[in-house]
Design a protein around this motif. Structure first.
Motif, PDB file in Angstrom:
ATOM      1  N   GLY A 187      19.698   2.612  44.048  1.00  0.00           N
ATOM      2  CA  GLY A 187      20.257   2.996  42.747  1.00  0.00           C
ATOM      3  C   GLY A 187      20.307   1.870  41.735  1.00  0.00           C
ATOM      4  N   LYS A 188      19.995   0.632  42.173  1.00  0.00           N
ATOM      5  CA  LYS A 188      20.079  -0.514  41.262  1.00  0.00           C
ATOM      6  C   LYS A 188      19.029  -0.451  40.163  1.00  0.00           C
ATOM      7  CE  LYS A 188      21.956  -3.642  44.775  1.00  0.00           C
ATOM      8  NZ  LYS A 188      21.735  -4.884  45.551  1.00  0.00           N
ATOM      9  N   CYS A 189      17.850   0.057  40.512  1.00  0.00           N
ATOM     10  CA  CYS A 189      16.755   0.125  39.535  1.00  0.00           C
ATOM     11  C   CYS A 189      17.151   0.976  38.334  1.00  0.00           C
ATOM     12  CB  CYS A 189      15.501   0.696  40.202  1.00  0.00           C
ATOM     13  SG  CYS A 189      14.058   0.756  39.135  1.00  0.00           S
ATOM     14  N   GLY A 190      17.714   2.155  38.607  1.00  0.00           N
ATOM     15  CA  GLY A 190      18.134   3.029  37.518  1.00  0.00           C
ATOM     16  C   GLY A 190      19.230   2.417  36.681  1.00  0.00           C
ATOM     17  N   LYS A 191      20.208   1.783  37.343  1.00  0.00           N
ATOM     18  CA  LYS A 191      21.332   1.183  36.617  1.00  0.00           C
ATOM     19  C   LYS A 191      20.891   0.042  35.713  1.00  0.00           C
ATOM     20  CE  LYS A 191      24.851   2.387  40.052  1.00  0.00           C
ATOM     21  NZ  LYS A 191      25.813   1.859  41.053  1.00  0.00           N
ATOM     22  N   LYS A 192      19.896  -0.733  36.175  1.00  0.00           N
ATOM     23  CA  LYS A 192      19.441  -1.874  35.393  1.00  0.00           C
ATOM     24  C   LYS A 192      18.440  -1.480  34.303  1.00  0.00           C
ATOM     25  CE  LYS A 192      20.149  -5.494  38.850  1.00  0.00           C
ATOM     26  NZ  LYS A 192      19.501  -6.567  39.661  1.00  0.00           N
ATOM     27  N   LEU A 193      17.475  -0.634  34.685  1.00  0.00           N
ATOM     28  CA  LEU A 193      16.398  -0.310  33.748  1.00  0.00           C
ATOM     29  C   LEU A 193      16.779   0.751  32.719  1.00  0.00           C
ATOM     30  CD1 LEU A 193      13.186  -0.286  35.987  1.00  0.00           C
ATOM     31  CD2 LEU A 193      13.916  -2.018  34.338  1.00  0.00           C
ATOM     32  N   SER A 194      17.570   1.731  33.129  1.00  0.00           N
ATOM     33  CA  SER A 194      17.863   2.851  32.247  1.00  0.00           C
ATOM     34  C   SER A 194      18.490   2.429  30.925  1.00  0.00           C
ATOM     35  CB  SER A 194      18.768   3.863  32.971  1.00  0.00           C
ATOM     36  OG  SER A 194      18.948   5.009  32.169  1.00  0.00           O
ATOM     37  N   PRO A 195      19.531   1.575  30.906  1.00  0.00           N
ATOM     38  CA  PRO A 195      20.103   1.174  29.617  1.00  0.00           C
ATOM     39  C   PRO A 195      19.124   0.397  28.745  1.00  0.00           C
ATOM     40  CG  PRO A 195      21.599   0.660  31.425  1.00  0.00           C
ATOM     41  CD  PRO A 195      20.290   1.008  32.034  1.00  0.00           C
ATOM     42  N   VAL A 196      18.240  -0.384  29.396  1.00  0.00           N
ATOM     43  CA  VAL A 196      17.276  -1.191  28.641  1.00  0.00           C
ATOM     44  C   VAL A 196      16.180  -0.325  28.036  1.00  0.00           C
ATOM     45  CG1 VAL A 196      15.581  -3.057  28.803  1.00  0.00           C
ATOM     46  CG2 VAL A 196      17.743  -3.219  30.056  1.00  0.00           C
ATOM     47  N   LEU A 197      15.674   0.620  28.836  1.00  0.00           N
ATOM     48  CA  LEU A 197      14.536   1.423  28.397  1.00  0.00           C
ATOM     49  C   LEU A 197      14.916   2.642  27.558  1.00  0.00           C
ATOM     50  CD1 LEU A 197      12.288   1.429  31.613  1.00  0.00           C
ATOM     51  CD2 LEU A 197      12.097  -0.014  29.579  1.00  0.00           C
ATOM     52  N   ALA A 198      16.191   3.058  27.603  1.00  0.00           N
ATOM     53  CA  ALA A 198      16.605   4.283  26.904  1.00  0.00           C
ATOM     54  C   ALA A 198      16.246   4.277  25.422  1.00  0.00           C
ATOM     55  CB  ALA A 198      18.098   4.519  27.104  1.00  0.00           C
ATOM     56  N   PRO A 199      16.524   3.191  24.661  1.00  0.00           N
ATOM     57  CA  PRO A 199      16.136   3.210  23.239  1.00  0.00           C
ATOM     58  C   PRO A 199      14.628   3.320  23.042  1.00  0.00           C
ATOM     59  CG  PRO A 199      17.701   1.441  23.678  1.00  0.00           C
ATOM     60  CD  PRO A 199      17.242   1.967  25.007  1.00  0.00           C
ATOM     61  N   TYR A 200      13.861   2.648  23.920  1.00  0.00           N
ATOM     62  CA  TYR A 200      12.402   2.721  23.804  1.00  0.00           C
ATOM     63  C   TYR A 200      11.905   4.135  24.113  1.00  0.00           C
ATOM     64  CZ  TYR A 200      12.800  -2.352  23.789  1.00  0.00           C
ATOM     65  OH  TYR A 200      13.142  -3.640  23.485  1.00  0.00           O
ATOM     66  N   SER A 201      12.603   4.821  25.005  1.00  0.00           N
ATOM     67  CA  SER A 201      12.263   6.211  25.276  1.00  0.00           C
ATOM     68  C   SER A 201      12.487   7.073  24.033  1.00  0.00           C
ATOM     69  CB  SER A 201      13.104   6.731  26.437  1.00  0.00           C
ATOM     70  OG  SER A 201      12.808   8.085  26.705  1.00  0.00           O
ATOM     71  N   LYS A 202      13.570   6.796  23.312  1.00  0.00           N
ATOM     72  CA  LYS A 202      13.830   7.525  22.063  1.00  0.00           C
ATOM     73  C   LYS A 202      12.742   7.237  21.029  1.00  0.00           C
ATOM     74  CE  LYS A 202      18.062   9.221  22.971  1.00  0.00           C
ATOM     75  NZ  LYS A 202      18.438   8.514  24.188  1.00  0.00           N
ATOM     76  N   PHE A 203      12.332   5.959  20.932  1.00  0.00           N
ATOM     77  CA  PHE A 203      11.244   5.616  20.012  1.00  0.00           C
ATOM     78  C   PHE A 203       9.946   6.309  20.422  1.00  0.00           C
ATOM     79  CE2 PHE A 203      13.730   1.583  19.176  1.00  0.00           C
ATOM     80  CZ  PHE A 203      14.103   1.954  17.897  1.00  0.00           C
ATOM     81  N   ALA A 204       9.732   6.422  21.739  1.00  0.00           N
ATOM     82  CA  ALA A 204       8.552   7.130  22.230  1.00  0.00           C
ATOM     83  C   ALA A 204       8.595   8.594  21.816  1.00  0.00           C
ATOM     84  CB  ALA A 204       8.461   6.999  23.752  1.00  0.00           C
ATOM     85  N   LEU A 205       9.783   9.210  21.893  1.00  0.00           N
ATOM     86  CA  LEU A 205       9.938  10.606  21.473  1.00  0.00           C
ATOM     87  C   LEU A 205       9.629  10.753  19.990  1.00  0.00           C
ATOM     88  CD1 LEU A 205      10.825  13.537  21.992  1.00  0.00           C
ATOM     89  CD2 LEU A 205      13.184  12.797  21.572  1.00  0.00           C
ATOM     90  N   ILE A 206      10.110   9.814  19.189  1.00  0.00           N
ATOM     91  CA  ILE A 206       9.828   9.832  17.750  1.00  0.00           C
ATOM     92  C   ILE A 206       8.320   9.737  17.503  1.00  0.00           C
ATOM     93  CG2 ILE A 206      10.052   8.448  15.638  1.00  0.00           C
ATOM     94  CD1 ILE A 206      12.918   7.760  16.617  1.00  0.00           C
ATOM     95  N   PHE A 207       7.648   8.867  18.262  1.00  0.00           N
ATOM     96  CA  PHE A 207       6.192   8.719  18.136  1.00  0.00           C
ATOM     97  C   PHE A 207       5.484  10.025  18.481  1.00  0.00           C
ATOM     98  CE2 PHE A 207       2.092   7.892  20.166  1.00  0.00           C
ATOM     99  CZ  PHE A 207       1.443   7.137  19.206  1.00  0.00           C
ATOM    100  N   VAL A 208       5.875  10.645  19.593  1.00  0.00           N
ATOM    101  CA  VAL A 208       5.218  11.873  20.056  1.00  0.00           C
ATOM    102  C   VAL A 208       5.396  12.994  19.029  1.00  0.00           C
ATOM    103  CG1 VAL A 208       5.287  13.698  21.803  1.00  0.00           C
ATOM    104  CG2 VAL A 208       5.331  11.311  22.503  1.00  0.00           C
ATOM    105  N   ILE A 209       6.608  13.175  18.536  1.00  0.00           N
ATOM    106  CA  ILE A 209       6.862  14.229  17.542  1.00  0.00           C
ATOM    107  C   ILE A 209       6.040  13.989  16.289  1.00  0.00           C
ATOM    108  CG2 ILE A 209       8.590  15.279  16.031  1.00  0.00           C
ATOM    109  CD1 ILE A 209      10.677  14.680  18.183  1.00  0.00           C
ATOM    110  N   THR A 210       6.027  12.742  15.828  1.00  0.00           N
ATOM    111  CA  THR A 210       5.328  12.414  14.577  1.00  0.00           C
ATOM    112  C   THR A 210       3.827  12.631  14.706  1.00  0.00           C
ATOM    113  OG1 THR A 210       7.024  10.748  14.079  1.00  0.00           O
ATOM    114  CG2 THR A 210       4.960  10.623  12.851  1.00  0.00           C
ATOM    115  N   VAL A 211       3.228  12.099  15.762  1.00  0.00           N
ATOM    116  CA  VAL A 211       1.775  12.195  15.917  1.00  0.00           C
ATOM    117  C   VAL A 211       1.345  13.634  16.191  1.00  0.00           C
ATOM    118  CG1 VAL A 211      -0.187  11.457  17.313  1.00  0.00           C
ATOM    119  CG2 VAL A 211       1.563   9.807  16.665  1.00  0.00           C
TER     120      VAL A 211
END
Length: 318
Positions: A187-211
Motif C-alpha cells: 500500500g506504500k506505492c499508492g500512498k506516496k504516488l497518488s498525492p503527487v500524481l493526482a494533479p497531473y492526472s487532472k491536467f491529463a483529463l483537461i488535455f484529453v477533453i480539450t484535444v
C-alpha cells in the motif's frame, strides 16, 4: 507536497467550470490542437494508472464477500442505462444512426474514476466506490465492445476486437499495473504516488477533453435544432443515471454511505474513454453525444453532491 494537494483539490473543485472551458478551447483552436489527438490514448492510460493507485486486490475479496451492491451497479451501468439510451436514440434520432451509436456508447463505457472524488466529498463508502471502479474497469475491454455489438451492431459496423485491444491498453493493463505495485509495496506505492500524481492526472483529463473536442468543432460551430435536441436528450439521460443509481442504492445498500456511492458510481461515466473510442472507430456524429456529455457530467455531479449532502449529512461532507 502541501502545494500539490491544494492544487489537486482546487482543480477538482473547479472542474464543473473547467470542463466546458476545455470544450470551448478545443473548438476554437481545433486546427492547432487537432494534430495532438494521437497522444490521447497514452495520456488516458496515465490517467487510469493514477486513478487506480489506491486500489488493490483486497477490494476483489470484499466484492466476493458482499457482491449484491456491485451486481446491482453493474446491471444498472451496462444493461439498464444503455438500453434506455438506445430506446431514446431510436425514438428521437432514428434518421441518424451515428447519433444513436454515440448515445449508447456514452452509457456503455465504465464508471468514471473521478466518481471516487465526488463520492468521497459527498460522504460515500470508499470501499464500495473503489469496488465498482475496479471491476468495471477490468471488465471494460469485453463489456464495452460487446454492448456496442449487441445494441447497435446491426446498424453500423462495430470493430469489437479493435475496441477490446484499445480498452485493454488504455484501461485494464494500467489499472492492473497500479494494483500490482500497490499490493507488492503493502500500500506504500499508492500512498506516496497518488498525492503527487493526482494533479497531473487532472491536467491529463483537461488535455484529453480539450484535444478530443477538436473532432466535434464543426458541429458546435454550427449548432442545428437536431444537435440541440441531442444535447438535451444526453443531459436528461445523464441526470437520470444519477437518479437511477440513487434509487437502486436505497434497497441494496441500506446505509447512506452506500447510497451515495451508488449514485455517483452509476451516474458518472468515463466519458474520456468513450471519446477516444468514438474518435478511433466512428464518424464525428457519434462523438458529439459523448463530448457534449462532458459539459454536463461535472455540473450534475456538483448538483447531486449538494443534494445528497443536504439529504444525508445535513449539508456537510463526510
Amino acid at each position: 507536497m502541501h502545494f500539490m494537494n491544494t492544487l489537486n483539490k482546487q482543480i477538482g473543485k473547479w472542474m464543473p467550470v473547467i470542463a466546458p472551458l476545455c470544450l470551448c478551447v478545443g473548438v476554437v483552436f481545433s486546427e492547432e490542437l487537432g494534430g495532438l489527438i494521437f497522444l490521447v490514448p497514452f495520456v488516458f492510460a496515465f490517467m487510469t494508472f493514477c486513478g487506480a493507485l489506491n486500489s488493490g486486490f483486497r477490494q476483489l475479496w470484499e466484492i466476493a464477500r458482499h457482491p449484491l451492491p456491485l451486481l446491482a451497479a453493474f446491471v444498472t451501468l451496462h444493461a439498464v442505462l444503455p438500453l434506455i439510451g438506445l430506446g431514446a436514440g431510436r425514438l428521437f434520432f432514428s434518421g441518424n444512426p451515428y447519433f444513436i451509436v454515440g448515445i449508447v456508447l456514452e452509457f456503455a463505457v465504465p464508471s468514471a474514476v473521478v466518481s471516487f472524488m465526488w463520492s468521497g466529498m459527498s460522504g460515500g463508502d470508499a470501499s464500495l466506490t473503489l469496488s465498482i471502479l475496479l471491476v468495471d474497469t477490468l471488465l471494460s475491454p469485453v463489456v464495452v465492445p460487446e454492448t456496442m455489438r449487441l445494441l447497435v451492431g446491426s446498424n453500423v459496423r462495430i470493430d469489437a476486437l479493435g475496441m477490446m485491444r484499445d480498452l485493454l491498453w488504455m484501461i485494464a493493463l494500467p489499472a492492473i499495473l497500479s494494483m500490482v505495485l500497490n499490493q507488492c509495496s503493502g500500500g506504500k506505492c499508492g500512498k506516496k504516488l497518488s498525492p503527487v500524481l493526482a494533479p497531473y492526472s487532472k491536467f491529463a483529463l483537461i488535455f484529453v477533453i480539450t484535444v478530443n473536442s477538436t473532432r466535434v468543432a464543426p458541429f458546435l460551430r454550427h449548432m442545428t435544432p437536431q444537435l440541440f435536441g441531442v444535447a438535451g436528450a444526453v443531459l436528461c439521460l445523464c441526470a437520470f443515471g444519477y437518479v437511477l443509481g440513487w434509487l437502486v442504492g436505497l434497497p441494496v445498500c441500506g446505509k447512506k454511505e452506500g447510497v451515495v456511492s451508488m449514485t455517483f458510481g452509476c451516474g458518472m461515466r468515463n466519458i474520456s474513454a468513450g471519446a477516444v473510442i468514438a474518435a478511433a472507430y466512428f464518424p464525428a456524429e457519434a462523438m458529439f453525444p459523448v463530448m457534449i456529455a462532458t459539459t454536463f457530467q461535472q455540473i450534475l455531479a456538483s448538483l447531486f453532491s449538494h443534494v445528497l449532502k443536504r439529504r444525508y449529512f445535513g449539508g456537510q461532507g463526510a
